[in-house]
Design a protein around this motif. Structure first.
Motif, short mmCIF file in Angstrom:
data_model
loop_
_atom_site.label_atom_id
_atom_site.label_comp_id
_atom_site.label_asym_id
_atom_site.label_seq_id
_atom_site.Cartn_x
_atom_site.Cartn_y
_atom_site.Cartn_z
N UNK A 1 44.95 18.77 77.82
CA UNK A 1 44.21 18.59 79.07
C UNK A 1 42.70 18.81 78.91
N UNK A 2 42.25 19.86 78.22
CA UNK A 2 40.80 20.00 78.06
C UNK A 2 40.17 18.77 77.41
N UNK A 3 40.80 18.22 76.35
CA UNK A 3 40.27 17.01 75.72
C UNK A 3 40.26 15.85 76.70
N UNK A 4 41.34 15.73 77.48
CA UNK A 4 41.43 14.63 78.43
C UNK A 4 40.31 14.71 79.47
N UNK A 5 40.02 15.92 79.96
CA UNK A 5 38.95 16.10 80.93
C UNK A 5 37.61 15.73 80.30
N UNK A 6 37.36 16.20 79.08
CA UNK A 6 36.09 15.91 78.41
C UNK A 6 35.92 14.41 78.16
N UNK A 7 36.94 13.77 77.63
CA UNK A 7 36.85 12.35 77.30
C UNK A 7 36.75 11.48 78.56
N UNK B 1 38.55 2.69 73.85
CA UNK B 1 37.56 2.65 74.93
C UNK B 1 36.54 1.54 74.68
N UNK B 2 36.03 0.96 75.78
CA UNK B 2 35.00 -0.07 75.66
C UNK B 2 33.61 0.53 75.49
N UNK B 3 33.47 1.80 75.85
CA UNK B 3 32.12 2.38 75.92
C UNK B 3 31.91 3.60 75.03
N UNK B 4 32.95 4.12 74.39
CA UNK B 4 32.84 5.29 73.53
C UNK B 4 33.12 4.89 72.10
N UNK B 5 32.23 5.29 71.18
CA UNK B 5 32.36 4.92 69.78
C UNK B 5 32.30 6.19 68.92
N UNK B 6 33.35 6.44 68.17
CA UNK B 6 33.47 7.71 67.45
C UNK B 6 33.03 7.57 66.00
N UNK B 7 32.33 8.60 65.52
CA UNK B 7 32.07 8.79 64.09
C UNK B 7 32.49 10.21 63.74
N UNK B 8 32.86 10.43 62.49
CA UNK B 8 33.50 11.70 62.12
C UNK B 8 32.53 12.86 61.99
N UNK B 9 31.30 12.60 61.55
CA UNK B 9 30.36 13.70 61.29
C UNK B 9 29.00 13.40 61.89
#
Length: 416
Positions: free
Chosen positions: A197-203, A232-240
């Motif tokens: 849930x904390x991750x879900x709220x943040x994301x 997601x269409x608007x969030x782009x993840x990188x590892x570091x």
């Protein structure tokens, strides 16, 4: 029932310390329509260059990897404070801020406990110096609350880096949140869904912000965060953060005079071990070993291992500028990361214990030596000084420090 689950879910995030009342909250700013998502054909560098990515955010894994023990002075982490000069916003979920507070509090508590234990050991071994231990123990600062120390670190984070804080409920669609929860959709794909849930709220708050303010480059080494961003269409993840900074740097013009600092530094580094760059890297790795390395070994007996020393025998540096990773550069400074291979010798002492009616007594001791190799990632910050450069800071990237020095199985009856 659902209302009760909402309360449970939000309680997982944690109570906001009073300090956060000082923070000016970021509200969702409505505009006509929404910002169009980036074309799938564009690279992240293109999206950064044409302004489709407008902000950078980080999750708790960045604090774990770069800010151990509440250290906000890591040169890579400090680059977050320069995002505004690149027309990028630094946004941070309140969930992540609270998790960072918890991480700092845990680090403060554990280091305080380690110091107190070390003082007790020192007092036992150095009988004549007990007055010194008493003097240190009497210092009122040792009684400071770990929670207060963590709050001071969070305040410095807010003051120095000026993140825009997204409230717990910023733009969150509770109906969609629970639909994903009961449907087992991301980020609720792990077996312990309530813990997500904390991750879900943040994301969810990041996604809502991005729909009206522009796409976000999200720095996270967490699998659930990455998978959520992939969908997601608007969030782009990188590892570091290193990877994010390199992408940002590639999306901007490259000041050639500053890049020349790297050429001069690498040329000096190639001259041998008795020059300023190599000596500075040597010192940085020595500091890292002193702070982080410890001995470990298995044994059929109860055993205590103590690392006596680790000595650098040889350092292997990159030979060309193409082997380093430039993270940030402007007209006067340059930050890059390089891999340095260290050949090391180490020695440790081992004590073997008997447990006699609940009391442990040492019945044998021995020592052992070993050689090993370790790859360190070293961050280097240079500043221009006339036609040359000055080393501003050199530091081992914390995640690449050598921690456990593993020795062979130890038996007090084996001959060395």
């Amino acid at each position: 029932m659902i209302a009760d689950e909402v309360k449970v879910a939000i309680s997982c995030v944690g109570v906001v310390p009073p300090l956060f009342k000082m923070v000016v909250r970021v509200q969702m700013i409505g505009v006509q329509g929404t910002i169009m998502p980036p074309s799938g054909d564009n690279t992240l560098r293109d999206q950064l260059q044409n302004g489709q990515i407008t902000a950078v955010s980080i999750d708790t894994t960045v604090f774990h990897s770069l800010c151990r023990s509440g250290n906000l002075d890591n040169p890579i982490f400090r680059q977050l404070g320069n995002l505004s000069t690149l027309s990028l916003r630094f946004i941070l979920s309140e969930v992540v801020l609270n998790e960072a507070h918890r991480h700092f509090e845990k680090a403060c508590r554990e280091t305080a406990q380690a110091l107190k234990k070390a003082l007790r050991g020192y007092a036992g071994a150095w009988k004549g110096n007990r007055d010194l231990v008493v003097q240190v123990q009497a210092d009122g600062r040792l009684a400071n609350s770990p929670d207060d120390a963590a709050a001071e670190t969070i305040k410095r984070l807010i003051d120095d880096f000026k993140p825009e804080i997204l409230d717990f409920d910023s733009g969150i669609n509770i109906g969609e949140l629970f639909s994903n929860y009961f449907g087992g959709r991301r980020p609720f794909t792990a077996s312990d869904k309530k813990a997500q849930f904390p991750d879900a709220v943040a994301l969810s708050s990041l996604g809502a912000w991005a729909e009206t303010n522009g796409s976000v480059l999200v720095v996270s080494n967490d699998g659930e965060w990455k998978s959520f961003c992939d969908e997601s269409e608007h969030l782009f993840a990188v590892a570091t953060l290193q990877e994010a900074l390199e992408l940002i740097k590639e999306g901007r013009p490259k000041p050639e005079p500053t890049r020349n600092l790297l050429t001069m530094f690498m040329a000096d580094l190639s001259l041998g071990v008795q020059n300023e760059p190599s000596l500075a890297i040597h010192s940085a790795i020595e500091r890292s070993l002193e702070e982080s390395a410890f001995a470990d070994a298995s044994s059929p007996f109860s055993i205590d291992a103590e690392l006596d020393w680790v000595a650098i025998q040889h350092l292997l540096f990159p030979s060309t500028v193409n082997e380093v990773q430039i993270l940030s550069l402007n007209e006067t400074s340059l930050l890059f990361v390089m891999t340095v291979v260290a050949e090391l010798d180490a020695s440790a002492s081992f004590s073997f214990f008997n447990n006699d009616e609940g009391e442990e007594t040492v019945f044998a001791t021995k020592s052992a030596n070993r050689s090993l190799s370790h790859d360190f990632e070293v961050s280097v910050q240079l500043v221009a000084r006339g036609s040359s450069y000055e080393i501003e800071e050199i530091e081992v990237v914390p995640d690449t420090s050598l921690r456990r020095v593993q020795f062979d199985d130890q038996n007090p009856y084996d001959e060395d």
